[in-house]
Design a protein around this motif. Structure first.
Motif, mmCIF file in Angstrom:
data_model
loop_
_atom_site.group_PDB
_atom_site.id
_atom_site.type_symbol
_atom_site.label_atom_id
_atom_site.label_comp_id
_atom_site.label_asym_id
_atom_site.label_seq_id
_atom_site.Cartn_x
_atom_site.Cartn_y
_atom_site.Cartn_z
ATOM 1 N N ILE A 4 -2.838 -39.616 -43.937
ATOM 2 C CA ILE A 4 -1.553 -40.233 -44.205
ATOM 3 C C ILE A 4 -0.695 -40.232 -42.965
ATOM 4 C CG2 ILE A 4 -1.375 -39.920 -46.687
ATOM 5 C CD1 ILE A 4 -0.474 -37.150 -46.280
ATOM 6 N N CYS A 5 -0.160 -41.375 -42.622
ATOM 7 C CA CYS A 5 0.662 -41.499 -41.428
ATOM 8 C C CYS A 5 1.735 -42.534 -41.643
ATOM 9 C CB CYS A 5 -0.181 -41.928 -40.219
ATOM 10 S SG CYS A 5 -1.352 -40.705 -39.680
ATOM 11 N N LYS A 6 2.919 -42.281 -41.130
ATOM 12 C CA LYS A 6 3.963 -43.289 -41.151
ATOM 13 C C LYS A 6 3.615 -44.383 -40.148
ATOM 14 C CE LYS A 6 7.796 -40.395 -42.635
ATOM 15 N NZ LYS A 6 9.108 -39.842 -42.289
ATOM 16 N N GLN A 7 4.230 -45.569 -40.341
ATOM 17 C CA GLN A 7 3.852 -46.720 -39.527
ATOM 18 C C GLN A 7 3.988 -46.453 -38.029
ATOM 19 O OE1 GLN A 7 2.555 -49.513 -40.501
ATOM 20 N NE2 GLN A 7 2.471 -50.385 -38.465
ATOM 21 N N ASN A 8 5.115 -45.906 -37.598
ATOM 22 C CA ASN A 8 5.297 -45.705 -36.167
ATOM 23 C C ASN A 8 4.364 -44.640 -35.635
ATOM 24 O OD1 ASN A 8 6.612 -43.691 -37.564
ATOM 25 N ND2 ASN A 8 8.298 -43.496 -36.109
ATOM 26 N N VAL A 9 4.074 -43.618 -36.441
ATOM 27 C CA VAL A 9 3.158 -42.568 -36.007
ATOM 28 C C VAL A 9 1.748 -43.111 -35.928
ATOM 29 C CG1 VAL A 9 2.226 -40.300 -36.540
ATOM 30 C CG2 VAL A 9 4.629 -40.798 -36.970
ATOM 31 N N ARG A 10 1.380 -43.985 -36.862
ATOM 32 C CA ARG A 10 0.050 -44.589 -36.839
ATOM 33 C C ARG A 10 -0.202 -45.302 -35.522
ATOM 34 N NH1 ARG A 10 1.477 -47.870 -42.081
ATOM 35 N NH2 ARG A 10 1.319 -46.275 -43.664
ATOM 36 N N LEU A 11 0.759 -46.143 -35.146
ATOM 37 C CA LEU A 11 0.592 -46.916 -33.930
ATOM 38 C C LEU A 11 0.539 -45.994 -32.721
ATOM 39 C CD1 LEU A 11 3.089 -49.785 -34.762
ATOM 40 C CD2 LEU A 11 0.600 -49.814 -34.970
ATOM 41 N N PHE A 12 1.302 -44.903 -32.768
ATOM 42 C CA PHE A 12 1.277 -43.936 -31.679
ATOM 43 C C PHE A 12 -0.108 -43.327 -31.545
ATOM 44 C CE2 PHE A 12 1.488 -39.457 -30.492
ATOM 45 C CZ PHE A 12 2.014 -39.561 -29.226
ATOM 46 N N VAL A 350 5.191 -31.954 -56.868
ATOM 47 C CA VAL A 350 4.496 -30.789 -56.309
ATOM 48 C C VAL A 350 3.325 -31.241 -55.442
ATOM 49 C CG1 VAL A 350 3.079 -28.777 -56.874
ATOM 50 C CG2 VAL A 350 5.184 -29.226 -58.154
ATOM 51 N N TYR A 351 2.593 -32.230 -55.932
ATOM 52 C CA TYR A 351 1.457 -32.769 -55.182
ATOM 53 C C TYR A 351 1.927 -33.365 -53.850
ATOM 54 C CZ TYR A 351 -2.566 -35.764 -54.129
ATOM 55 O OH TYR A 351 -3.629 -36.378 -53.522
ATOM 56 N N ALA A 352 3.009 -34.139 -53.895
ATOM 57 C CA ALA A 352 3.550 -34.754 -52.683
ATOM 58 C C ALA A 352 4.013 -33.689 -51.700
ATOM 59 C CB ALA A 352 4.697 -35.689 -53.041
ATOM 60 N N ASP A 353 4.601 -32.605 -52.199
ATOM 61 C CA ASP A 353 5.011 -31.512 -51.322
ATOM 62 C C ASP A 353 3.810 -30.946 -50.571
ATOM 63 O OD1 ASP A 353 7.658 -31.722 -52.071
ATOM 64 O OD2 ASP A 353 7.550 -30.131 -53.583
ATOM 65 N N GLY A 354 2.688 -30.792 -51.274
ATOM 66 C CA GLY A 354 1.477 -30.270 -50.640
ATOM 67 C C GLY A 354 0.938 -31.221 -49.583
ATOM 68 N N CYS A 355 0.971 -32.514 -49.875
ATOM 69 C CA CYS A 355 0.502 -33.508 -48.902
ATOM 70 C C CYS A 355 1.387 -33.493 -47.664
ATOM 71 C CB CYS A 355 0.500 -34.900 -49.525
ATOM 72 S SG CYS A 355 -0.745 -35.143 -50.818
ATOM 73 N N ALA A 356 2.693 -33.432 -47.869
ATOM 74 C CA ALA A 356 3.615 -33.414 -46.739
ATOM 75 C C ALA A 356 3.415 -32.164 -45.886
ATOM 76 C CB ALA A 356 5.057 -33.499 -47.239
ATOM 77 N N ALA A 357 3.206 -31.035 -46.550
ATOM 78 C CA ALA A 357 3.039 -29.768 -45.827
ATOM 79 C C ALA A 357 1.799 -29.782 -44.946
ATOM 80 C CB ALA A 357 2.970 -28.608 -46.814
ATOM 81 N N SER A 358 0.783 -30.554 -45.326
ATOM 82 C CA SER A 358 -0.460 -30.581 -44.552
ATOM 83 C C SER A 358 -0.591 -31.859 -43.735
ATOM 84 C CB SER A 358 -1.661 -30.434 -45.487
ATOM 85 O OG SER A 358 -1.669 -31.465 -46.466
ATOM 86 N N SER A 359 0.513 -32.544 -43.485
ATOM 87 C CA SER A 359 0.465 -33.817 -42.762
ATOM 88 C C SER A 359 0.745 -33.669 -41.280
ATOM 89 C CB SER A 359 1.466 -34.807 -43.371
ATOM 90 O OG SER A 359 2.800 -34.410 -43.096
ATOM 91 N N ALA A 360 0.670 -32.448 -40.770
ATOM 92 C CA ALA A 360 0.890 -32.194 -39.339
ATOM 93 C C ALA A 360 2.233 -32.722 -38.861
ATOM 94 C CB ALA A 360 -0.243 -32.816 -38.510
ATOM 95 N N GLY A 361 3.234 -32.621 -39.724
ATOM 96 C CA GLY A 361 4.578 -33.012 -39.330
ATOM 97 C C GLY A 361 4.898 -34.482 -39.488
ATOM 98 N N VAL A 362 3.934 -35.281 -39.952
ATOM 99 C CA VAL A 362 4.193 -36.710 -40.141
ATOM 100 C C VAL A 362 5.256 -36.919 -41.215
ATOM 101 C CG1 VAL A 362 3.187 -38.904 -40.871
ATOM 102 C CG2 VAL A 362 1.903 -37.382 -39.363
ATOM 103 N N PHE A 363 5.179 -36.128 -42.289
ATOM 104 C CA PHE A 363 6.164 -36.205 -43.363
ATOM 105 C C PHE A 363 6.919 -34.887 -43.429
ATOM 106 C CE2 PHE A 363 2.902 -39.249 -44.577
ATOM 107 C CZ PHE A 363 3.669 -40.370 -44.881
ATOM 108 N N GLY A 364 8.247 -34.983 -43.425
ATOM 109 C CA GLY A 364 9.055 -33.775 -43.444
ATOM 110 C C GLY A 364 9.132 -33.124 -44.799
#
Length: 394
Positions: A4-12, A350-364
């Protein structure tokens, strides 16, 4: 796992790390791995990205999730899909034990960060830092522009200079103060842009050889590496536990990937509403158009320069990919309905919180994750995780 990556992070990621091979919950045909999705962030690295891998990666990065279609919940999906077996499957058993040598290797890697360089009288070996002068001669003529004084390079590594890359292996065993004349072939374009491959002689003089000496793992060093660990023995035990947990996580991931692959591959898509298929196809085209625009290119230019294919091949792969996504969507919703799976807003959060926590900072936060993908897509990611859990757990 769901990448999972935000658009600007993806391009980066694509521009800054051209050797990243991003693997997520996207279907891959034939030689391409197809993991399932269990809502965790994974980046796996590969030295070379094939055009097909890059194609599917960039498509996935911009279109993770399931295209919405009311019929998934309202219609009898057996009209479109013969669902394969998803319970009672047998899976590969992965070795998750950790050997003493693996622990030692991990500890030495950590100790290397604390190691200082000291001059050595020994001959040059891989990993040593070598400081040396090099003077280039071609046809007996000295070429100062291709020479260097007090260059500093690492033996056994790839230098940014092609001549140094060729010289270092020939210098192994030389010591500080040694001088030698070494013959190499400079690649085409090195001497000047139009020059062919050229034979050259380099006179090299080793000024110093620096070697890293790993510190001993004692209680003091262990505390530097892991404050509060309780000493060298406790640190070693902690490293072993970390390696074991890593292997178990990787094994769970592989089993989940294997489960989803087998469920999808054993199912048969007999028909597909055009709205679903075309939705995926349009997402793929739109994704690549955005990536092309980010490089100030037209889609045709991007496909040729970045993906290494013509438009006919690109459109063929896009159609195949859209059909794969369509099939996966019908597999997912068929099992959701058969198992009567539901997800409350609280469970999704709760699920989204877990995904964000393991997204290497992509999602706060989980809120950011949901805001980007939308609650319905996150719900479907959660459903896929639960389906994999059913398959793996029997």
């Amino acid at each position: 796992m769901c990448t999972i990556c935000k658009q600007n992070v993806r391009l980066f990621y694509f521009s800054a790390f051209c050797d990243i091979f991003i693997i997520g919950n996207f279907a891959r045909k034939k030689d391409m791995l197809k993991p399932g999705c269990n809502g965790r962030f994974l980046l796996m690295f590969s030295r070379k990205i094939k055009a097909a891998a890059l194609f599917f990666a960039c498509v996935f990065l911009c279109s993770c999730g399931i295209t919405r279609w009311d019929g998934f919940e309202k219609e009898d999906l057996s009209k479109y899909l013969i669902l394969g077996e998803y319970r009672g499957l047998e899976f590969t058993e992965y070795d998750v034990s950790v050997s003493d040598s693996e622990v030692d290797e991990a500890i030495n890697t950590a100790l290397a960060a604390l190691a200082g360089e000291t001059e050595t009288d020994s001959g040059i070996a891989d990993g040593d830092t070598v400081v040396f002068d090099r003077f280039c001669f071609i046809g007996g003529e000295s070429l100062p522009e291709l020479s260097e004084e007090k260059g500093r390079y690492t033996a056994g590594g790839d230098a940014s200079d092609a001549a140094v890359t060729a010289l270092l292996p020939l210098m192994k065993g030389m010591k500080a103060g040694d001088t030698a004349e070494l013959e190499i072939t400079l690649p085409a374009g090195y001497v000047d842009e139009s020059a062919p491959a050229t034979a050259a002689v380099y006179r090299v003089t080793v000024i110093s050889v620096l070697r890293k000496e790993l510190p001993v793992l004692d209680n003091e060093t262990a505390e530097k590496l892991m404050p509060g660990c309780g000493g060298a023995d406790a640190y070693r035990s902690a490293v072993r536990k970390q390696l074991e947990e890593k292997k178990k996580t990787e094994a769970d991931y592989k089993r989940g990937s294997e489960a989803w692959n087998r469920i999808v591959s054993s199912s048969v898509l007999t028909d597909a509403p055009y709205d679903v298929f075309s939705g995926y196809y349009e997402e793929i085209i739109d994704s690549c158009e955005k990536l092309a625009g980010a490089q100030s290119q037209k889609l045709e230019e991007y496909v040729e320069s970045s993906l290494g294919m013509d438009m006919e091949k690109f459109e063929e792969q896009a159609r195949d990919r859209a059909l794969d996504e369509t099939k996966e969507a019908f597999v997912l919703w068929s099992i959701v309905k058969k198992e009567n799976l539901t997800a409350t807003d609280e469970e999704i959060n709760v699920y989204a919180d877990g995904c964000a926590a393991s997204s290497a900072g992509v999602f706060g936060s989980g809120e950011d994750f949901i805001a980007y993908y939308g609650k319905e897509k996150v719900r479907e990611m959660l459903y896929r995780d639960r389906i994999i859990a059913i398959a793996v757990g029997g």
